[in-house]
Write a protein that holds these residues in place. Structure first.
Motif, PDB file in Angstrom:
ATOM      1  N   PRO A   9       0.816  -1.217   0.000  1.00  0.00           N
ATOM      2  CA  PRO A   9       0.000   0.000   0.000  1.00  0.00           C
ATOM      3  C   PRO A   9       0.845   1.262   0.000  1.00  0.00           C
ATOM      4  O   PRO A   9       0.430   2.292  -0.546  1.00  0.00           O
ATOM      5  N   ARG A  10       2.034   1.195   0.569  1.00  0.00           N
ATOM      6  CA  ARG A  10       2.898   2.369   0.647  1.00  0.00           C
ATOM      7  C   ARG A  10       3.418   2.805  -0.716  1.00  0.00           C
ATOM      8  O   ARG A  10       3.991   3.887  -0.851  1.00  0.00           O
ATOM      9  N   GLN A  11       3.250   1.964  -1.754  1.00  0.00           N
ATOM     10  CA  GLN A  11       3.645   2.352  -3.102  1.00  0.00           C
ATOM     11  C   GLN A  11       2.707   3.402  -3.676  1.00  0.00           C
ATOM     12  O   GLN A  11       3.047   4.087  -4.634  1.00  0.00           O
ATOM     13  N   GLY A  17       2.087   8.497   2.179  1.00  0.00           N
ATOM     14  CA  GLY A  17       2.298   9.760   2.883  1.00  0.00           C
ATOM     15  C   GLY A  17       1.641   9.832   4.243  1.00  0.00           C
ATOM     16  O   GLY A  17       1.794  10.825   4.955  1.00  0.00           O
ATOM     17  N   LEU A  18       0.912   8.774   4.630  1.00  0.00           N
ATOM     18  CA  LEU A  18       0.219   8.794   5.922  1.00  0.00           C
ATOM     19  C   LEU A  18       1.194   8.553   7.070  1.00  0.00           C
ATOM     20  O   LEU A  18       2.103   7.726   6.953  1.00  0.00           O
ATOM     21  N   PRO A  19       1.017   9.236   8.188  1.00  0.00           N
ATOM     22  CA  PRO A  19       1.803   8.918   9.391  1.00  0.00           C
ATOM     23  C   PRO A  19       1.532   7.483   9.835  1.00  0.00           C
ATOM     24  O   PRO A  19       0.506   6.887   9.466  1.00  0.00           O
ATOM     25  N   ALA A  20       2.413   6.927  10.631  1.00  0.00           N
ATOM     26  CA  ALA A  20       2.325   5.521  11.025  1.00  0.00           C
ATOM     27  C   ALA A  20       0.997   5.184  11.694  1.00  0.00           C
ATOM     28  O   ALA A  20       0.382   4.154  11.396  1.00  0.00           O
ATOM     29  N   ASN A  21       0.518   6.054  12.584  1.00  0.00           N
ATOM     30  CA  ASN A  21      -0.735   5.765  13.296  1.00  0.00           C
ATOM     31  C   ASN A  21      -1.930   5.758  12.354  1.00  0.00           C
ATOM     32  O   ASN A  21      -2.817   4.903  12.454  1.00  0.00           O
ATOM     33  N   ASP A  22      -1.963   6.716  11.424  1.00  0.00           N
ATOM     34  CA  ASP A  22      -3.064   6.784  10.460  1.00  0.00           C
ATOM     35  C   ASP A  22      -3.045   5.568   9.547  1.00  0.00           C
ATOM     36  O   ASP A  22      -4.090   4.969   9.254  1.00  0.00           O
ATOM     37  N   TYR A  23      -1.865   5.199   9.095  1.00  0.00           N
ATOM     38  CA  TYR A  23      -1.745   4.055   8.199  1.00  0.00           C
ATOM     39  C   TYR A  23      -2.150   2.760   8.905  1.00  0.00           C
ATOM     40  O   TYR A  23      -2.808   1.900   8.307  1.00  0.00           O
ATOM     41  N   TRP A 115     -15.446   7.361   7.427  1.00  0.00           N
ATOM     42  CA  TRP A 115     -15.105   7.496   8.847  1.00  0.00           C
ATOM     43  C   TRP A 115     -13.732   8.160   9.007  1.00  0.00           C
ATOM     44  O   TRP A 115     -13.564   9.083   9.795  1.00  0.00           O
ATOM     45  N   GLU A 116     -12.771   7.667   8.247  1.00  0.00           N
ATOM     46  CA  GLU A 116     -11.418   8.209   8.359  1.00  0.00           C
ATOM     47  C   GLU A 116     -11.366   9.660   7.900  1.00  0.00           C
ATOM     48  O   GLU A 116     -10.684  10.495   8.509  1.00  0.00           O
ATOM     49  N   LEU A 117     -12.082   9.989   6.839  1.00  0.00           N
ATOM     50  CA  LEU A 117     -12.110  11.368   6.354  1.00  0.00           C
ATOM     51  C   LEU A 117     -12.738  12.305   7.384  1.00  0.00           C
ATOM     52  O   LEU A 117     -12.296  13.450   7.546  1.00  0.00           O
ATOM     53  N   GLU A 118     -13.747  11.809   8.091  1.00  0.00           N
ATOM     54  CA  GLU A 118     -14.427  12.643   9.089  1.00  0.00           C
ATOM     55  C   GLU A 118     -13.549  12.929  10.301  1.00  0.00           C
ATOM     56  O   GLU A 118     -13.849  13.842  11.078  1.00  0.00           O
ATOM     57  N   GLN A 119     -12.466  12.162  10.489  1.00  0.00           N
ATOM     58  CA  GLN A 119     -11.565  12.428  11.615  1.00  0.00           C
ATOM     59  C   GLN A 119     -10.760  13.709  11.404  1.00  0.00           C
ATOM     60  O   GLN A 119     -10.192  14.250  12.341  1.00  0.00           O
ATOM     61  N   GLY A 120     -10.713  14.195  10.143  1.00  0.00           N
ATOM     62  CA  GLY A 120     -10.013  15.451   9.869  1.00  0.00           C
ATOM     63  C   GLY A 120      -8.511  15.363   9.991  1.00  0.00           C
ATOM     64  O   GLY A 120      -7.853  16.371  10.242  1.00  0.00           O
ATOM     65  N   GLY A 121      -7.937  14.174   9.788  1.00  0.00           N
ATOM     66  CA  GLY A 121      -6.493  13.995   9.925  1.00  0.00           C
ATOM     67  C   GLY A 121      -5.747  14.105   8.613  1.00  0.00           C
ATOM     68  O   GLY A 121      -6.197  14.725   7.649  1.00  0.00           O
ATOM     69  N   ILE A 234       2.042  20.315  -4.911  1.00  0.00           N
ATOM     70  CA  ILE A 234       0.966  19.998  -3.974  1.00  0.00           C
ATOM     71  C   ILE A 234       1.438  19.015  -2.914  1.00  0.00           C
ATOM     72  O   ILE A 234       1.162  19.168  -1.720  1.00  0.00           O
ATOM     73  N   PHE A 235       2.184  17.994  -3.329  1.00  0.00           N
ATOM     74  CA  PHE A 235       2.572  16.962  -2.372  1.00  0.00           C
ATOM     75  C   PHE A 235       3.783  17.367  -1.529  1.00  0.00           C
ATOM     76  O   PHE A 235       4.164  16.649  -0.619  1.00  0.00           O
ATOM     77  N   GLN A 236       4.393  18.502  -1.826  1.00  0.00           N
ATOM     78  CA  GLN A 236       5.482  18.991  -0.993  1.00  0.00           C
ATOM     79  C   GLN A 236       4.995  19.936   0.091  1.00  0.00           C
ATOM     80  O   GLN A 236       5.742  20.297   0.994  1.00  0.00           O
ATOM     81  N   ILE A 237       3.713  20.324   0.022  1.00  0.00           N
ATOM     82  CA  ILE A 237       3.158  21.233   1.031  1.00  0.00           C
ATOM     83  C   ILE A 237       3.038  20.496   2.357  1.00  0.00           C
ATOM     84  O   ILE A 237       2.522  19.385   2.430  1.00  0.00           O
ATOM     85  N   LYS A 238       3.512  21.137   3.396  1.00  0.00           N
ATOM     86  CA  LYS A 238       3.387  20.536   4.723  1.00  0.00           C
ATOM     87  C   LYS A 238       1.957  20.642   5.209  1.00  0.00           C
ATOM     88  O   LYS A 238       1.258  21.606   4.943  1.00  0.00           O
ATOM     89  N   SER A 239       1.554  19.622   5.946  1.00  0.00           N
ATOM     90  CA  SER A 239       0.186  19.598   6.461  1.00  0.00           C
ATOM     91  C   SER A 239      -0.033  20.736   7.438  1.00  0.00           C
ATOM     92  O   SER A 239       0.783  20.983   8.320  1.00  0.00           O
ATOM     93  N   GLY A 240      -1.163  21.428   7.279  1.00  0.00           N
ATOM     94  CA  GLY A 240      -1.535  22.470   8.228  1.00  0.00           C
ATOM     95  C   GLY A 240      -2.449  21.939   9.314  1.00  0.00           C
ATOM     96  O   GLY A 240      -2.840  22.659  10.213  1.00  0.00           O
ATOM     97  N   LEU A 241      -2.792  20.645   9.220  1.00  0.00           N
ATOM     98  CA  LEU A 241      -3.679  20.046  10.221  1.00  0.00           C
ATOM     99  C   LEU A 241      -2.878  19.531  11.394  1.00  0.00           C
ATOM    100  O   LEU A 241      -1.706  19.198  11.267  1.00  0.00           O
ATOM    101  N   ARG A 242      -3.506  19.416  12.512  1.00  0.00           N
ATOM    102  CA  ARG A 242      -2.838  18.880  13.693  1.00  0.00           C
ATOM    103  C   ARG A 242      -2.574  17.402  13.518  1.00  0.00           C
ATOM    104  O   ARG A 242      -3.309  16.687  12.841  1.00  0.00           O
ATOM    105  N   SER A 243      -1.517  16.963  14.131  1.00  0.00           N
ATOM    106  CA  SER A 243      -1.139  15.551  14.020  1.00  0.00           C
ATOM    107  C   SER A 243      -2.258  14.641  14.468  1.00  0.00           C
ATOM    108  O   SER A 243      -2.904  14.881  15.488  1.00  0.00           O
TER     109      SER A 243
END
Length: 429
Positions: A9-11, A17-23, A115-121, A234-243
């Protein structure tokens, strides 16, 4: 179909690009499937049952007219996902989704994705960034089809497709390419013949091999570079959302049993061999159930205490006599308390809409932007003075700011107070 060990999936750029917990929350629900050439994932008007994450295949978004004409809106591969309407809060699509190049993809059930999208992560943030890039590709395709030659359109299409595959070979017919570009097959035959005569490609029985990518890049119109650079930007932009780890999103309860069953299959346990083994296993399970109930009671109590503390400190934060602000790296107000909103003459509900610098006197903006960069760069407490521009409620106000970064240096946390009441202002420790 290649063995599953060849795919991960990481391919896929979004899953990768997901953090370990999200993935980890999604990993057990991702299903590896093979997508065949010409397979329709969705027809116009269909409800999305899954979100697809291509790995080594290409999927085309195609619009069909009432007269039977077709035109490709965009292509998706390992750089994105299929199911943008779900990301944007919809359920059905207005276009057809066809597999352009066979290969593997991972799919995720729509209810789990919602569900995952609604978490806002970070999953939501990556999906929205990809949506913006996809819109750029769609817009540029319209411009290209309207203003550039079939030769240039074919070069653009070949290069975009090749970027999404590991090799140099594309398995597709000229008829398929003509349908994608919305032109006559004869026009594609002529354009492909020119490229083959120039030694740029080789075409044989539905297979196109790219022989000279620099040569194709020299012939292509500017549309290819525009789309490619936008995806990279687009993919180089750092996330503005909280971890996500700080927001502590939970897995969907509806999929909890499915997750447990999947993990059991991944690491099966030995079956009991005798009646005594079975009795012992039942005994251990009963003890374990009681332990889990006790742990759950303790955990519930801890959550209640944490919620009580959070509410207590939220009140202290909101009703403090000085302004508290949290800014992102661009200086946009992520959060502020009541005193801060009063100081700026705005509403707390308007956070995430304004940069703090927009409320400053014009000659103070540059210095404040430098101040934010200094806070995030030095990762130390920094002080400065500035001037709030006059508004309908007060005149120009001299303010003092003390700021520190968060642990990841992605937020600037400030205490702001009127210098006239300096003696009442607390200091950040």
């Amino acid at each position: 179909m290649p063995p599953e060990t060849e795919c991960s999936p990481r391919q896929n750029r979004i899953l990768g690009g997901l953090p370990a917990n999200d993935y980890a929350r999604l990993q057990d629900d991702l299903e590896l499937i093979h997508l065949a050439l010409g397979q329709a994932l969705n027809e116009s008007g269909d409800a999305h049952g899954y979100i697809y994450f291509p790995v080594n295949c290409i999927v085309s978004l195609i619009f069909n007219t009432n007269k039977g004409s077709t035109a490709e809106l965009a292509v998706t591969g390992h750089d994105g996902l299929v199911g943008i309407p779900l990301v944007l809060g919809g359920n059905t699509t207005t276009h057809q989704v066809i597999v352009q190049s066979a290969g593997e993809a991972y799919r995720l059930k729509a209810e789990i994705a919602r569900w995952e999208l609604e978490q806002g992560g970070e999953f939501l943030h990556l999906a929205l960034r990809y949506t913006q890039a996809l819109m750029t590709q769609m817009a540029q395709s319209i411009v290209c089809n309207r203003h550039h030659s079939v030769d240039q359109q074919l070069c653009r299409w070949l290069l975009l497709s090749a970027d999404l595959l590991p090799g140099r070979q594309l398995n597709m017919t000229q008829e398929l390419i003509a349908n994608m570009l919305g032109v006559r097959r004869e026009a594609v035959t002529e354009a492909a013949g020119k490229l083959q005569a120039a030694g740029l490609i080789e075409y044989r029985r539905g297979r196109i091999t790219l022989l000279d990518r620099p040569g194709l890049a020299a012939r292509v119109c500017e549309c290819y570079a525009v789309v490619k650079s936008e995806y990279e930007r687009i993919f180089q932009i750092k996330s503005g959302l909280r971890s996500a780890s700080r927001l502590r999103p939970n897995p969907d309860p509806a999929s909890m049993r499915h997750r447990a069953e999947a993990r059991l299959l991944q690491s099966p346990h030995a079956e009991p061999g005798t009646a005594w083994d079975s009795a012992q296993l039942v005994h251990e399970l009963q003890i374990h159930q009681i332990e889990l109930e006790m742990s759950n009671e303790a955990l519930q109590q801890a959550y209640e205490e944490a919620d009580s503390l959070r509410e207590r400190y939220a009140d202290i934060y909101d009703f403090a006599p000085v302004g508290y602000f949290t800014l992102d790296p661009l200086g946009v107000i992520i959060d502020m308390n009541l005193a801060g909103a009063v100081l700026l003459g705005t509403k707390g509900s308007e956070k995430n809409r304004h940069r703090f610098a927009a409320f400053l006197a014009p000659d103070c903006v540059a210095a404040f932007d430098h101040f934010v960069d200094e806070v995030l760069g030095t990762q130390q407490k920094v002080r400065c003075e500035s001037v709030l521009a006059a508004n309908a409620y007060r005149g120009a106000t001299h303010i003092r700011i003390e700021a520190v970064p968060d642990a990841e240096a992605r937020e600037c946390r400030m205490v702001v107070f009127d210098t006239a009441v300096d003696s009442l202002a607390p200091r950040l420790q």
